[in-house]
Design a protein around this motif. Structure first.
Motif, short mmCIF file in Angstrom:
data_model
loop_
_atom_site.label_atom_id
_atom_site.label_comp_id
_atom_site.label_asym_id
_atom_site.label_seq_id
_atom_site.Cartn_x
_atom_site.Cartn_y
_atom_site.Cartn_z
N PRO A 143 0.82 -1.23 0.00
CA PRO A 143 0.00 0.00 0.00
C PRO A 143 0.84 1.27 0.00
CG PRO A 143 -0.02 -1.05 2.17
CD PRO A 143 0.67 -2.00 1.24
N GLY A 144 2.12 1.17 0.40
CA GLY A 144 2.95 2.36 0.41
C GLY A 144 3.16 2.94 -0.98
N VAL A 145 3.31 2.07 -1.99
CA VAL A 145 3.50 2.55 -3.36
C VAL A 145 2.23 3.22 -3.87
CG1 VAL A 145 3.97 1.82 -5.72
CG2 VAL A 145 5.23 0.81 -3.84
N THR A 146 1.08 2.64 -3.57
CA THR A 146 -0.18 3.25 -4.01
C THR A 146 -0.38 4.61 -3.37
OG1 THR A 146 -1.11 1.03 -4.24
CG2 THR A 146 -2.65 2.87 -4.20
N ALA A 147 -0.05 4.73 -2.07
CA ALA A 147 -0.18 6.02 -1.40
C ALA A 147 0.80 7.04 -1.96
CB ALA A 147 0.03 5.84 0.10
N LEU A 148 2.01 6.59 -2.28
CA LEU A 148 3.00 7.50 -2.87
C LEU A 148 2.54 7.98 -4.24
CD1 LEU A 148 5.84 8.82 -2.73
CD2 LEU A 148 6.72 6.73 -3.80
N ARG A 149 1.97 7.09 -5.04
CA ARG A 149 1.49 7.47 -6.36
C ARG A 149 0.44 8.56 -6.27
NH1 ARG A 149 -2.72 3.99 -9.82
NH2 ARG A 149 -3.84 4.51 -7.93
N ALA A 150 -0.41 8.49 -5.25
CA ALA A 150 -1.46 9.50 -5.10
C ALA A 150 -0.89 10.88 -4.85
CB ALA A 150 -2.41 9.10 -3.97
N GLN A 151 0.33 10.96 -4.30
CA GLN A 151 0.95 12.25 -4.03
C GLN A 151 1.76 12.78 -5.20
OE1 GLN A 151 0.23 13.88 -1.29
NE2 GLN A 151 -0.99 12.18 -0.53
N CYS A 152 1.99 11.96 -6.21
CA CYS A 152 2.80 12.36 -7.35
C CYS A 152 1.87 12.80 -8.49
CB CYS A 152 3.70 11.21 -7.81
SG CYS A 152 4.94 10.72 -6.59
N SER A 153 1.73 14.11 -8.65
CA SER A 153 0.86 14.63 -9.70
C SER A 153 1.50 14.50 -11.07
CB SER A 153 0.52 16.09 -9.42
OG SER A 153 -0.12 16.23 -8.16
N GLY A 154 2.81 14.58 -11.15
CA GLY A 154 3.50 14.42 -12.42
C GLY A 154 3.68 12.95 -12.76
N ARG A 155 3.23 12.55 -13.93
CA ARG A 155 3.32 11.15 -14.35
C ARG A 155 4.02 11.07 -15.70
NH1 ARG A 155 -0.88 8.50 -11.63
NH2 ARG A 155 -1.15 9.56 -9.62
N ILE A 156 4.99 10.18 -15.78
CA ILE A 156 5.72 9.94 -17.02
C ILE A 156 5.80 8.43 -17.20
CG2 ILE A 156 7.88 10.27 -18.28
CD1 ILE A 156 8.44 12.65 -16.43
N CYS A 157 5.32 7.95 -18.32
CA CYS A 157 5.32 6.51 -18.59
C CYS A 157 6.02 6.26 -19.92
CB CYS A 157 3.90 5.97 -18.61
SG CYS A 157 3.81 4.17 -18.81
N HIS A 158 7.22 5.67 -19.87
CA HIS A 158 7.91 5.22 -21.06
C HIS A 158 7.38 3.83 -21.44
CE1 HIS A 158 10.66 8.31 -19.47
NE2 HIS A 158 11.09 8.43 -20.71
N ARG A 159 8.05 3.20 -22.35
CA ARG A 159 7.67 1.83 -22.71
C ARG A 159 7.89 0.92 -21.50
NH1 ARG A 159 10.79 -2.29 -23.99
NH2 ARG A 159 12.60 -0.88 -24.13
N VAL A 160 6.88 0.13 -21.17
CA VAL A 160 6.93 -0.77 -20.02
C VAL A 160 6.68 -2.19 -20.49
CG1 VAL A 160 6.27 0.98 -18.33
CG2 VAL A 160 4.50 -0.32 -19.51
N ASN A 161 7.11 -3.14 -19.65
CA ASN A 161 6.99 -4.56 -20.01
C ASN A 161 5.71 -5.20 -19.51
OD1 ASN A 161 9.52 -4.58 -21.32
ND2 ASN A 161 10.59 -4.96 -19.38
#
Length: 437
Positions: free
Chosen positions: A341-359
């Motif tokens: 749950p820590g990653v999900t909570a951290l994601r909620a605080q990160c307004s900037g999102r950058i997604c390169h090619r993922v696997n």
């Protein structure tokens, strides 16, 4: 009668001249010849295109014919009366297309019951109908939709990294609209950067180091690859953690630094450090985290307490750090809900999102899934042959395809050594941390 050979020679010379003009000075070719032809073609084909893309509405119109029994223009229907009401397909009103650097834009008046989403769903069909690279849909007021078309992909080749004169702003690449891609920590304080190996994720971190190195900021690194990524840039880093144990201590320092700056702002009756007088304003701190998943992976239960401390401290920095000049840029190959749950909570605080090619689709979903389904679908189509291409959530509430400038490790290392004299000592930054922090 003109000589056929002379005519062919003139036509060949004209074709070569037009090709050379388009090849070597495309902006003037586009404004002089390409744009007028395009504007005529778009306006002339708009009714057919709107009908084919399901953007028309049926409306009742009075129809008059002078020939009883003729075929109406609305379909193969025999007209028995000279004057009657029939259903016709009405297209949205289109203004005159205006040229842009990489294409054109045009404003439409939506019909009853239409929303910008209807045009966004038809964007790909519109692009194929007009033979352009892409069509983006925006709306700045109710009842109006703006279509921005790009004639060719501006991300095929990007320029060199320009200097970033503004504090905490770095121009790292170019958007698909042709505008610069700017990472502005003052506007969006925390960023999440996901990407597989060789997708351009590390190149983006290099661009940030080159852009932030000449600025009066403190750079802090978390390199869970044992330090192989950020150690060459150590002269410009005020602190560097290369293991989870070191990360816990460094995160505790960041939390203590945040508490100390809370007291400073409270004494000065300021809501954040930017309201403090320049003489007492503390230095901003940009935290670069590489391989975010390594902070949350647990090999056995003995690491549970250490992971909990790391997760809690990082989340506190993300929740409260913006007002006190602490900014996060978190990178990772794998960012999924299975990390805890820590990653999900951290994601909620990160307004900037950058997604390169993922696997894996889970990483793309964690990065972009809560923003826009169309952005998620676009991220899944990034080819492996296009390193540096990413989907970016911008500060204007829209998402864009973007590509970062190529910045080699040698260039970033040179910038770190050239501006090493601007590196504030970590002991000096944390000198006023309360002991009980």
């Amino acid at each position: 009668m003109p000589d056929p050979l002379l005519t062919l020679a003139v036509l060949a010379a004209t074709a070569v001249g037009l090709w050379a003009w388009r090849r070597w000075h495309y902006p003037s070719f586009w404004l002089t010849l390409g744009y007028p032809l395009m504007a005529i073609s778009v306006r002339a084909s708009w009714r057919r295109v709107a009908l084919g893309c399901n953007l028309t509405k049926k409306r009742q119109r009075w129809w008059f014919t002078t020939v009883p029994g003729a075929i109406a223009s609305t379909g193969l229907v025999k007209v028995r009366r000279r004057f009657q009401r029939v259903a016709v397909d009405t297209k949205p009103f289109m203004w005159l297309p205006m040229p842009t650097r990489y294409g054109w834009r045009v404003t439409l008046w939506t019909l009853e019951g239409q929303i910008p989403g209807d045009y966004a769903e038809a964007a790909e069909r519109l692009a194929h109908s007009w033979g352009v690279h892409a069509v983006r849909v925006t709306s700045d007021r109710p009842g109006r939709v703006r279509l921005a078309a790009t004639m060719r992909d501006p991300l095929i080749k990007v320029d060199q990294l320009p200097p970033s004169p503004d504090l905490l702003q770095v121009t790292v690449g170019r958007l698909e609209t042709g505008k610069p891609w700017v990472v502005d920590f003052r506007t969006i304080p925390h960023w999440l950067n996901a990407g597989a190996t060789q997708s351009g994720k590390s190149n983006l971190a290099n661009a940030l180091i080159v852009g932030l190195a000449p600025q009066p900021v403190a750079l802090v690194g978390f390199d869970l690859k044992g330090g192989v990524e950020f150690t060459p840039y150590a002269p410009r880093l005020s602190a560097l953690a290369t293991s989870r144990a070191e990360s816990v201590d460094l995160l505790c320092d960041l939390v203590g630094l945040m508490i100390d700056r809370m007291g400073l702002c409270r004494q000065a009756a300021a809501r954040n450090i930017w309201q403090l007088p320049p003489a007492i304003r503390p230095v901003p701190v940009v935290v670069l985290v590489d391989e975010l998943a390594e902070l949350y992976l647990m090999a056995d239960k003995s690491e549970k307490d250490e992971i909990a401390r790391t997760s809690t401290a990082l989340l506190r920095v993300a929740q409260l750090g913006r007002a006190f000049g602490i900014y996060l840029f978190c990178c990772g190959q794998r960012i999924g809900s299975d990390l805890g749950p820590g990653v999900t909570a951290l994601r909620a605080q990160c307004s900037g999102r950058i997604c390169h090619r993922v696997n894996d689709p889970e990483t793309a979903t964690m990065t972009l899934g809560d923003l826009d389904p169309a952005a998620l679908a676009s991220a899944r189509t990034i080819a492996a042959e296009s390193p540096g291409v990413a989907i970016v959530a911008s500060s204007d509430g829209q998402w864009y395809r973007a590509r970062s400038f190529y910045v080699s490790e040698h260039t970033a290392e040179h910038a770190a050594y050239a501006h090493a004299y601007l590196t504030p000592a970590w002991d000096e930054i944390t000198a006023h941390i309360p002991v009980n922090a």
